[in-house]
Each structure stands twice: as structure tokens, then as C-alpha cells.
Scaffold this active site. Structure first.
Site, PDB file in Angstrom:
ATOM      1  N   ASN A  41       0.872  -1.172   0.000  1.00  0.00           N
ATOM      2  CA  ASN A  41       0.000   0.000   0.000  1.00  0.00           C
ATOM      3  C   ASN A  41       0.910   1.222   0.000  1.00  0.00           C
ATOM      4  O   ASN A  41       1.490   1.566   1.022  1.00  0.00           O
ATOM      5  CB  ASN A  41      -0.891  -0.052   1.255  1.00  0.00           C
ATOM      6  CG  ASN A  41      -1.708   1.211   1.443  1.00  0.00           C
ATOM      7  OD1 ASN A  41      -1.801   2.043   0.539  1.00  0.00           O
ATOM      8  ND2 ASN A  41      -2.314   1.356   2.615  1.00  0.00           N
ATOM      9  N   TRP A  42       1.035   1.830  -1.166  1.00  0.00           N
ATOM     10  CA  TRP A  42       1.980   2.951  -1.293  1.00  0.00           C
ATOM     11  C   TRP A  42       1.436   4.241  -0.699  1.00  0.00           C
ATOM     12  O   TRP A  42       2.164   5.237  -0.621  1.00  0.00           O
ATOM     13  CB  TRP A  42       2.354   3.150  -2.773  1.00  0.00           C
ATOM     14  CG  TRP A  42       3.300   2.112  -3.294  1.00  0.00           C
ATOM     15  CD1 TRP A  42       3.905   1.118  -2.563  1.00  0.00           C
ATOM     16  CD2 TRP A  42       3.767   1.963  -4.643  1.00  0.00           C
ATOM     17  NE1 TRP A  42       4.725   0.372  -3.377  1.00  0.00           N
ATOM     18  CE2 TRP A  42       4.661   0.857  -4.654  1.00  0.00           C
ATOM     19  CE3 TRP A  42       3.520   2.640  -5.830  1.00  0.00           C
ATOM     20  CZ2 TRP A  42       5.305   0.437  -5.819  1.00  0.00           C
ATOM     21  CZ3 TRP A  42       4.165   2.219  -6.991  1.00  0.00           C
ATOM     22  CH2 TRP A  42       5.049   1.132  -6.985  1.00  0.00           C
ATOM     23  N   LYS A  43       0.168   4.277  -0.348  1.00  0.00           N
ATOM     24  CA  LYS A  43      -0.441   5.491   0.222  1.00  0.00           C
ATOM     25  C   LYS A  43      -0.165   6.693  -0.692  1.00  0.00           C
ATOM     26  O   LYS A  43      -0.112   6.529  -1.904  1.00  0.00           O
ATOM     27  CB  LYS A  43       0.055   5.703   1.662  1.00  0.00           C
ATOM     28  CG  LYS A  43      -0.147   4.437   2.501  1.00  0.00           C
ATOM     29  CD  LYS A  43       0.051   4.608   3.974  1.00  0.00           C
ATOM     30  CE  LYS A  43      -0.145   3.267   4.669  1.00  0.00           C
ATOM     31  NZ  LYS A  43      -0.079   3.354   6.125  1.00  0.00           N
ATOM     32  N   HIS A  61      -9.570   1.282   4.779  1.00  0.00           N
ATOM     33  CA  HIS A  61      -8.300   1.431   5.494  1.00  0.00           C
ATOM     34  C   HIS A  61      -8.505   2.368   6.682  1.00  0.00           C
ATOM     35  O   HIS A  61      -9.298   3.316   6.603  1.00  0.00           O
ATOM     36  CB  HIS A  61      -7.237   1.989   4.541  1.00  0.00           C
ATOM     37  CG  HIS A  61      -5.863   1.953   5.145  1.00  0.00           C
ATOM     38  ND1 HIS A  61      -5.430   2.906   6.028  1.00  0.00           N
ATOM     39  CD2 HIS A  61      -4.858   1.052   5.015  1.00  0.00           C
ATOM     40  CE1 HIS A  61      -4.186   2.597   6.408  1.00  0.00           C
ATOM     41  NE2 HIS A  61      -3.819   1.480   5.806  1.00  0.00           N
ATOM     42  N   GLU A  72      -6.856   4.741   7.772  1.00  0.00           N
ATOM     43  CA  GLU A  72      -6.639   6.168   7.477  1.00  0.00           C
ATOM     44  C   GLU A  72      -7.881   6.778   6.812  1.00  0.00           C
ATOM     45  O   GLU A  72      -8.212   7.940   7.043  1.00  0.00           O
ATOM     46  CB  GLU A  72      -5.379   6.334   6.600  1.00  0.00           C
ATOM     47  CG  GLU A  72      -4.122   6.095   7.435  1.00  0.00           C
ATOM     48  CD  GLU A  72      -2.946   5.515   6.686  1.00  0.00           C
ATOM     49  OE1 GLU A  72      -2.900   5.577   5.449  1.00  0.00           O
ATOM     50  OE2 GLU A  72      -2.042   4.976   7.361  1.00  0.00           O
ATOM     51  N   GLU A 126      -5.706  -5.129  10.382  1.00  0.00           N
ATOM     52  CA  GLU A 126      -4.682  -4.117  10.642  1.00  0.00           C
ATOM     53  C   GLU A 126      -4.987  -3.380  11.934  1.00  0.00           C
ATOM     54  O   GLU A 126      -5.787  -2.433  11.948  1.00  0.00           O
ATOM     55  CB  GLU A 126      -4.652  -3.089   9.497  1.00  0.00           C
ATOM     56  CG  GLU A 126      -4.290  -3.678   8.159  1.00  0.00           C
ATOM     57  CD  GLU A 126      -3.656  -2.615   7.255  1.00  0.00           C
ATOM     58  OE1 GLU A 126      -2.537  -2.842   6.809  1.00  0.00           O
ATOM     59  OE2 GLU A 126      -4.273  -1.557   7.040  1.00  0.00           O
ATOM     60  N   GLY A 159       2.249   2.017  10.735  1.00  0.00           N
ATOM     61  CA  GLY A 159       3.211   3.106  10.589  1.00  0.00           C
ATOM     62  C   GLY A 159       3.937   3.463  11.868  1.00  0.00           C
ATOM     63  O   GLY A 159       4.582   4.510  11.949  1.00  0.00           O
ATOM     64  N   SER A 174       3.164  -2.388  10.324  1.00  0.00           N
ATOM     65  CA  SER A 174       4.601  -2.472  10.577  1.00  0.00           C
ATOM     66  C   SER A 174       5.214  -3.816  10.180  1.00  0.00           C
ATOM     67  O   SER A 174       6.103  -4.330  10.870  1.00  0.00           O
ATOM     68  CB  SER A 174       4.901  -2.131  12.043  1.00  0.00           C
ATOM     69  OG  SER A 174       4.513  -0.787  12.311  1.00  0.00           O
ATOM     70  N   GLY A 221       2.723  -1.235   4.240  1.00  0.00           N
ATOM     71  CA  GLY A 221       2.801   0.187   3.904  1.00  0.00           C
ATOM     72  C   GLY A 221       4.234   0.600   3.647  1.00  0.00           C
ATOM     73  O   GLY A 221       4.805   0.353   2.586  1.00  0.00           O
ATOM     74  N   GLY A 222       4.857   1.219   4.650  1.00  0.00           N
ATOM     75  CA  GLY A 222       6.184   1.802   4.513  1.00  0.00           C
ATOM     76  C   GLY A 222       7.215   0.900   3.847  1.00  0.00           C
ATOM     77  O   GLY A 222       7.963   1.335   2.963  1.00  0.00           O
TER      78      GLY A 222
HETATM   79  P1  PGA Z   1       2.721   0.098   7.621  1.00  0.00           P
HETATM   80  O1  PGA Z   1       1.259   0.362   6.992  1.00  0.00           O
HETATM   81  O2  PGA Z   1       3.225  -1.186   7.013  1.00  0.00           O
HETATM   82  O3  PGA Z   1       3.533   1.284   7.191  1.00  0.00           O
HETATM   83  O4  PGA Z   1       2.555  -0.024   9.083  1.00  0.00           O
HETATM   84  C1  PGA Z   1       0.367  -0.692   6.784  1.00  0.00           C
HETATM   85  C2  PGA Z   1      -0.906  -0.190   6.145  1.00  0.00           C
HETATM   86  O5  PGA Z   1      -1.317   0.937   6.433  1.00  0.00           O
HETATM   87  O6  PGA Z   1      -1.530  -0.891   5.330  1.00  0.00           O
END
Ligand code: PGA
Length: 247
Positions: free
Chosen positions: A9-11, A93, A95, A165, A171, A211, A232-233
Site C-alpha cells: 500500500n503505497w499510500k 483502510h 486512514e 490491521e 506506521g 509495521s 505500507g512503509g
Molecule cells: P505500515 O502500513 O506497514 O507502514 O505499518 C500498513 C498499512 O497501512 O496498510
């Protein structure tokens, strides 16, 4: 046997050029993997990524709206995502839920529309730190799962991916303990079994997200209920995402 699915997930990261570069490197490095690999890129990169003609790496979006078309300024439809080569779409998600006030009802409308249009939703569920401390983790994810899937027919279920999640793990560098995640995911699968029967529930892939890094992916993938990860990251860099795919 469920095929594991690892999605990045590149956001809100990467312009078109950066997206193409990372995708090309990834395609080359993961082509022999038996895991299904997906990148959920920003809308603006999807058409160019699709034109690359990747064969191993599949495309996903990070959101969509539930209407087919119309006066919805700033929104993107499921049909538009199919048109630019998406197979998956991340929905609900945390967010989106927290920053953009999406509730279960809205997320559900999106899930239903994605499936009807031929996209595979990655439905995200997870508790906040406050909810975890109050012992409400399983209640929260069961409720989000049930509400998120309302109206989804039994014959559509195999096209649904669920991502567990925990909000506090996203994050933060603080991942959930793998056995804890396995237990919560088992509870989600139990919920699917209540709704659709155990045979169908066994077919659904349920990821862990929060994470995930090259150094902890193996612990998660060794758990019997965990079928992949939403990353994500650590998905932004081709080397670290490759290391995760090749756990
Ligand atoms: P993260 O994000 O791996 O940076 O914790 C995961 C996500 O939001 O899907």
C-alpha cells in the site's frame, strides 16, 4: 490451500516515474515467487503502471466511490479502476476511516460495488489502541467484518480479501505479536463461517498489516490463519518489498 497474497500500500507516495521504476524492479525480482503480489499505487500512477504490462505484479487502488458515475467531484469509480488495469482495491483502510470519516456503512457500499464491478476488495478491519486496552479487539473486528460484508453473496466471498490491521500498529514500527494476530484472524474466519459456512470461510485470504518488515514477515506467515500481508512503509522500496515477498 489458500494462495498467500502480499500487497504493498503505497499510500500518498511516488509520482509516475517513481512508481514505474519501483514496479519494474519488483517485477524482475519477484517473478518466480509463488505468492500473489499486488501494488496499490496512487490513482495517478495506475494507467502508466498498467501500460507496463507487468505479468507477476498485479495492480490495486487504495480507495474508490460506490457510484458508477455522476456529480461526485474528486471521486473515482470501480469501473474507472478496472479500466486502468486494477484487479484489487483497498477499502476501509483505517486512514480512510479516521481522517476521512468513512464508516462501516460507506465501506460496505464500496465493497458491494467493487464486487459487482469485478474488482476484488481488500477490506481492512482493526481496533484502535484504546479499544485493545479495553479488551474490545475481537468485538470490533467482528463487527467491522459483518458490517463491511453486508449484502455480499456467498458466490462473491472468494473474491474478498480481508486485512486485519490493528490501528496502533500502522506506521508505528510496533507490530502486533504474530500469535495474537493469528488469534484475531481466526476469529474473523470464524465470523465468516457463521455467515457463509466453514467451507467458504476457508477459502478467504486474510492478511495481517501493521509495521510488517523483512525482519518480521516470516513470523506472521508461519501462522496457520495468516495468508499474507498488507505492507505500507516497507513496500515503497523494491529491495525491502522483495525481501518481504521472499520471506
Ligand atoms: P505500515 O502500513 O506497514 O507502514 O505499518 C500498513 C498499512 O497501512 O496498510
Amino acid at each position: 490451500m489458500r494462495t498467500p497474497i502480499i500487497a504493498g500500500n503505497w499510500k500518498m507516495h511516488k509520482n509516475v516515474g517513481e512508481s514505474l521504476e519501483t514496479a519494474r524492479q519488483l517485477e524482475e525480482r519477484v517473478k518466480d515467487s509463488s505468492v500473489e503480489v499486488v501494488i496499490c499505487a496512487p490513482f495517478t500512477s495506475l494507467a502508466a503502471l498498467s501500460a507496463l504490462g507487468l505479468s507477476k505484479v498485479k495492480l490495486g487502488a487504495q480507495n474508490m466511490y460506490f457510484q458508477d458515475q455522476g456529480a461526485f467531484t474528486g471521486e473515482i469509480s470501480a469501473g474507472m479502476l478496472l479500466d486502468v488495469g486494477c484487479e484489487y482495491v483497498v477499502l476501509g483502510h483505517s486512514e480512510r476511516r479516521q481522517i476521512f470519516q468513512e464508516d462501516d456503512e460507506l465501506v460496505n457500499k464500496k465493497v458491494v460495488k467493487a464486487l459487482e464491478t469485478g474488482l476484488k476488495p481488500i477490506l481492512c478491519v482493526g481496533e484502535t489502541l484504546e479499544e485493545r486496552r479495553a479488551g474490545q479487539t475481537e468485538d470490533v473486528v467482528v463487527s467491522q467484518t459483518k458490517r463491511g460484508l453486508a449484502g455480499v453473496a456467498a458466490d462473491q466471498l472468494a473474491n474478498v480479501v480481508i486485512a486485519y490491521e490493528p490501528v496502533w500498529a500502522i506506521g508505528t514500527g510496533e507490530n502486533c505479536d504474530a500469535e495474537d494476530a493469528n488469534q484475531v484472524i481466526g476469529r474473523i474466519r470464524g465470523t465468516l463461517a457463521e455467515l457463509y459456512g466453514s467451507e467458504l470461510a476457508e477459502q478467504v485470504r486474510i492478511q495481517y498489516g501493521g509495521s510488517v518488515k523483512p525482519g518480521n514477515i516470516k513470523e506472521f506467515m508461519e501462522q496457520p490463519e495468516i495468508d499474507g500481508a498488507l505492507v505500507g512503509g516497507a513496500s515503497l522500496d523494491a529491495d525491502s518489498f522483495t525481501a518481504i515477498v521472499q520471506y
